[in-house]
Every structure is written in structure tokens, then in C-alpha cells.
Design a protein around this motif. Structure first.
Motif, PDB file in Angstrom:
ATOM      1  N   UNK A  40       2.491   2.738  -2.648  1.00 31.03           N
ATOM      2  CA  UNK A  40       2.096   4.039  -3.373  1.00 31.03           C
ATOM      3  C   UNK A  40       0.914   4.526  -2.624  1.00 31.03           C
ATOM      4  N   UNK A  41       0.097   3.621  -2.152  1.00 28.21           N
ATOM      5  CA  UNK A  41      -1.173   4.043  -1.616  1.00 28.21           C
ATOM      6  C   UNK A  41      -1.062   4.602  -0.175  1.00 28.21           C
ATOM      7  N   UNK A  42      -0.238   3.980   0.658  1.00 29.36           N
ATOM      8  CA  UNK A  42      -0.289   4.363   2.189  1.00 29.36           C
ATOM      9  C   UNK A  42      -0.115   5.859   2.222  1.00 29.36           C
ATOM     10  N   UNK A  43       0.944   6.566   1.537  1.00 31.60           N
ATOM     11  CA  UNK A  43       1.041   7.974   1.700  1.00 31.60           C
ATOM     12  C   UNK A  43      -0.231   8.866   1.162  1.00 31.60           C
ATOM     13  N   UNK A  44      -1.129   8.245   0.463  1.00 32.23           N
ATOM     14  CA  UNK A  44      -2.364   8.915   0.262  1.00 32.23           C
ATOM     15  C   UNK A  44      -3.090   8.833   1.333  1.00 32.23           C
ATOM     16  N   UNK A  45      -3.311   7.522   2.194  1.00 31.54           N
ATOM     17  CA  UNK A  45      -3.914   7.646   3.474  1.00 31.54           C
ATOM     18  C   UNK A  45      -3.507   8.647   4.476  1.00 31.54           C
ATOM     19  N   UNK A  46      -1.915   8.763   4.384  1.00 30.51           N
ATOM     20  CA  UNK A  46      -1.478   9.570   5.555  1.00 30.51           C
ATOM     21  C   UNK A  46      -2.059  10.940   5.188  1.00 30.51           C
ATOM     22  N   UNK A  47      -2.081  11.396   4.123  1.00 26.25           N
ATOM     23  CA  UNK A  47      -2.610  12.884   3.746  1.00 26.25           C
ATOM     24  C   UNK A  47      -4.191  12.616   4.080  1.00 26.25           C
ATOM     25  N   UNK A  48      -4.865  11.868   3.700  1.00 24.06           N
ATOM     26  CA  UNK A  48      -6.216  12.001   4.128  1.00 24.06           C
ATOM     27  C   UNK A  48      -6.626  11.768   5.628  1.00 24.06           C
ATOM     28  N   UNK A  49      -5.942  11.028   6.275  1.00 25.83           N
ATOM     29  CA  UNK A  49      -6.229  10.906   7.706  1.00 25.83           C
ATOM     30  C   UNK A  49      -5.738  11.688   8.646  1.00 25.83           C
ATOM     31  N   UNK A  50      -4.402  12.398   8.025  1.00 22.38           N
ATOM     32  CA  UNK A  50      -4.058  13.484   9.027  1.00 22.38           C
ATOM     33  C   UNK A  50      -4.863  14.773   8.910  1.00 22.38           C
ATOM     34  N   UNK A  66      -6.668   4.558  -7.977  1.00 27.36           N
ATOM     35  CA  UNK A  66      -5.763   5.083  -8.654  1.00 27.36           C
ATOM     36  C   UNK A  66      -4.248   4.750  -8.306  1.00 27.36           C
ATOM     37  N   UNK A  67      -3.926   4.224  -7.374  1.00 28.87           N
ATOM     38  CA  UNK A  67      -2.680   3.644  -6.832  1.00 28.87           C
ATOM     39  C   UNK A  67      -2.311   2.630  -7.729  1.00 28.87           C
ATOM     40  N   UNK A  68      -3.427   1.565  -7.819  1.00 29.31           N
ATOM     41  CA  UNK A  68      -2.981   0.483  -8.573  1.00 29.31           C
ATOM     42  C   UNK A  68      -2.875   0.460 -10.030  1.00 29.31           C
ATOM     43  N   UNK A  69      -3.653   1.472 -10.567  1.00 27.26           N
ATOM     44  CA  UNK A  69      -3.754   1.706 -12.015  1.00 27.26           C
ATOM     45  C   UNK A  69      -2.346   2.657 -12.482  1.00 27.26           C
ATOM     46  N   UNK A  70      -2.088   3.690 -11.368  1.00 27.30           N
ATOM     47  CA  UNK A  70      -0.871   4.413 -11.996  1.00 27.30           C
ATOM     48  C   UNK A  70       0.498   3.742 -11.450  1.00 27.30           C
ATOM     49  N   UNK A  71       0.396   2.854 -10.489  1.00 23.55           N
ATOM     50  CA  UNK A  71       1.516   1.936 -10.126  1.00 23.55           C
ATOM     51  C   UNK A  71       1.715   1.098 -11.586  1.00 23.55           C
ATOM     52  N   UNK A  72       0.667   0.596 -11.920  1.00 24.06           N
ATOM     53  CA  UNK A  72       0.852  -0.371 -13.124  1.00 24.06           C
ATOM     54  C   UNK A  72       1.372   0.462 -14.319  1.00 24.06           C
ATOM     55  N   UNK A  73       0.704   1.829 -14.461  1.00 25.43           N
ATOM     56  CA  UNK A  73       1.241   2.401 -15.524  1.00 25.43           C
ATOM     57  C   UNK A  73       2.718   2.784 -15.568  1.00 25.43           C
TER      58      UNK A  73
END
Length: 302
Positions: A40-50, A66-73
Motif C-alpha cells: 500500500x505504501x510503495x505506490x505513495x512513494x511512486x507518486x512522491x518521488x516521481x 497512513x498506509x499501516x493504519x488504513x491497511x489495518x482498518x
């Protein structure tokens, strides 16, 4: 006590040392299986770094939380909705809600707490990114029902799991959406590929209880199917990078992740009980390689 720890936990020794209730809540949110929040987190990194604004470690720290919490939710919600189905599948029958160790009332309370952490992260973002993040909630709410109505719930999961790409991008810039759309489409194909590999573990049980999956739909053509989706992933990522930076050398940044995906397919053995799970988990490295490519492409010459 060990029979109450699910078979595919990655932190068995840690989970087994927890008292019963904290252990059940940790398992309910899949804290013992970090591969989910990595994916869930890596695509966030894609957007930020690109986006080309440098490393942005503080922003990535918030997005990781957010990725940890919302994946858990999402997992808690999924287990509440799927409790009856989970009881019929060997791999999921021991889950806390399905087994009855955690009541649905307590599970809903735990879900609300995790969402409050997600809200804290949301408030750190600018308005445009907040609106895009909130737009994902309808997709998240519908996902548990997809396996009942379509053979391709992995496609829906792809839309959900890669939403962070759009959020990370919108936090830093709000243009060139055609390039991002191609990369997002590639990410959806990536999820279909790796979640098909994951679903190989449950094919027999899923067929018995009427759960649909791409692994069942592909049947004996899983290798060809995963190869096709991984091929589409790399092609669409290449298109997105070309639309962002039309440079042949920028496309070479995708070579490591393409090789990794080829290795996954070449070494995939559906008949080995442990092989599909290991190949699925290796996608944390696929995500890392794609993130590195995005950083190189986004920040080259910056």
C-alpha cells in the motif's frame, strides 16, 4: 496458543508472546504481516518521488503511518464482512473475528481507532490531496463484496491499493495527469499479477465456498496470465515515464523491476505450498525497485 496464530504470519515469535487480546487485535489489523502495508505504501512513494521534489522523507513518514493504519482498518473491515466466508476456508478460519475470539462490536471499535490515525495523517496533507484520499473510501467499502460478484476482484483491489500514487502526486503537484494515469493503470496490472499469485493458496477452498478469484479464472494458465499482467505493468509504466520524460535512458530505470517480475514468473510453482506466498511477498522488492526508478526519473537533472 500457537494454533491461534495464522499460518502465514511473518512475526510468529513476536505475536505469540503478546497477551491474547493484543495478539488478536494485531492479527486483525495484519500487523504481523507487513507485506500488505508495504504494497500500500510503495505506490505513495511512486507518486512522491516521481513528482521531482526530492526525497520528502517527512511526507513519506506520514504516508507510511497512513498506509499501516488504513491497511489495518481495511483488513478489520474485510474480516467483519467476510467472517462467515472465512470460517469455511482453512487459511482464514483462525482469524480473530471468524473464530469468535474478537466480537464484531470490538472489531468495529478497533476499526474506528485505526481510522482516527488515518484522519490524523489526512490532516497533514493539502486540500487537493485530502479530497483525492477521501474519494477512495467508496472503493474500499465495496472491495470485500467483489469476490462474490466478479472473477476479477484483484482488479478492484488494484484500484484501491494504488490510490496512494494519486495522493502522493497531488500533495506535490497537480499536472501531467496523463502520465500518472498510465502509471496507475500499470500499478493495477501489477496488483492483478501479484494477488493472483497470492490467491493460488486458496484455490481449492475458494472453489468449494463459491469465492471468485483471478487464480480460479485462469485455471491452468496462471503462468501465462501473470506473465501477461506483469508485461502490461512494465509497458504501462514505460508509457507513463515516456509521457513524463521522453527519454530512452529514463526507460532503462525500469529494467531492474522488469527483471524481478520475470524472475517471479520463471520461478513460480503453484504446486509448492510455500512458493506462491514467497513470490507474492517478494513484491515488496518490486515496489522498492519501481520507487527507485521513479526517484531517478523524477529527480534527474533537478
Amino acid at each position: 496458543m500457537t494454533d491461534q496464530v495464522v499460518p502465514d504470519t511473518e512475526h510468529r515469535s513476536i505475536i505469540e508472546r503478546l497477551p491474547q487480546l493484543p495478539r488478536d487485535l494485531a492479527q486483525l489489523a495484519r500487523f504481523d504481516r507487513p507485506i500488505g502495508w508495504w504494497l500500500l505504501f510503495w505506490p505513495c512513494v511512486f507518486g512522491v518521488w516521481l513528482a521531482g521534489a526530492g526525497a520528502q522523507f517527512a511526507l513519506l513518514g506520514w504516508l507510511l503511518l497512513g498506509a499501516i493504519a488504513m491497511r489495518g482498518a481495511g483488513c478489520v473491515y474485510n474480516d467483519i464482512v467476510d467472517a462467515d466466508l472465512d470460517r469455511k476456508v482453512a487459511r482464514t478460519a483462525a482469524r480473530p473475528v471468524a473464530s469468535g475470539r474478537v466480537s464484531k462490536k470490538l472489531a468495529w471499535g478497533w476499526l474506528v481507532f485505526l481510522c482516527l490515525i488515518g484522519l490524523l495523517v489526512l490532516l497533514q496533507l493539502r486540500l487537493e490531496a485530502q479530497v483525492i484520499a477521501l474519494a477512495s473510501l467508496a472503493l474500499v467499502a465495496a472491495y470485500p463484496f467483489m469476490k462474490r460478484i466478479t472473477w476479477w476482484p484483484q482488479a478492484w483491489l488494484g484500484m484501491v491499493f494504488n490510490w496512494g500514487l494519486l495522493v502522493g502526486w497531488a500533495e506535490l503537484r497537480f499536472d501531467n495527469w496523463e502520465a500518472l494515469a498510465a502509471i496507475y493503470a500499470g500499478c493495477i496490472c501489477w496488483v492483478i499479477g501479484y494477488d493472483t499469485i497470492y490467491a493460488l493458496q486458496d484455490r481449492e477452498d475458494d472453489a468449494l465456498v463459491g469465492i471468485k478469484s483471478s487464480a480460479l479464472r485462469m485455471g491452468g494458465r496462471v503462468h501465462a496470465g501473470v506473465t501477461a499482467f506483469y508485461g502490461a505493468t512494465v509497458a504501462l509504466w514505460g508509457l507513463g515515464i515516456w509521457l513524463y520524460r521522453p527519454d530512452v535512458f529514463a526507460l532503462l530505470a525500469l529494467l531492474p523491476v522488469a527483471i524481478h517480475m520475470a524472475w517471479q514468473v520463471a520461478t513460480l510453482d503453484p504446486k509448492d505450498p510455500d512458493n506462491p506466498l514467497a513470490r507474492f511477498r517478494s513484491n515488496r522488492w518490486a515496489g522498492a525497485l519501481m520507487a527507485a526508478a521513479c526517484f531517478v526519473v523524477g529527480n534527474a537533472g533537478a
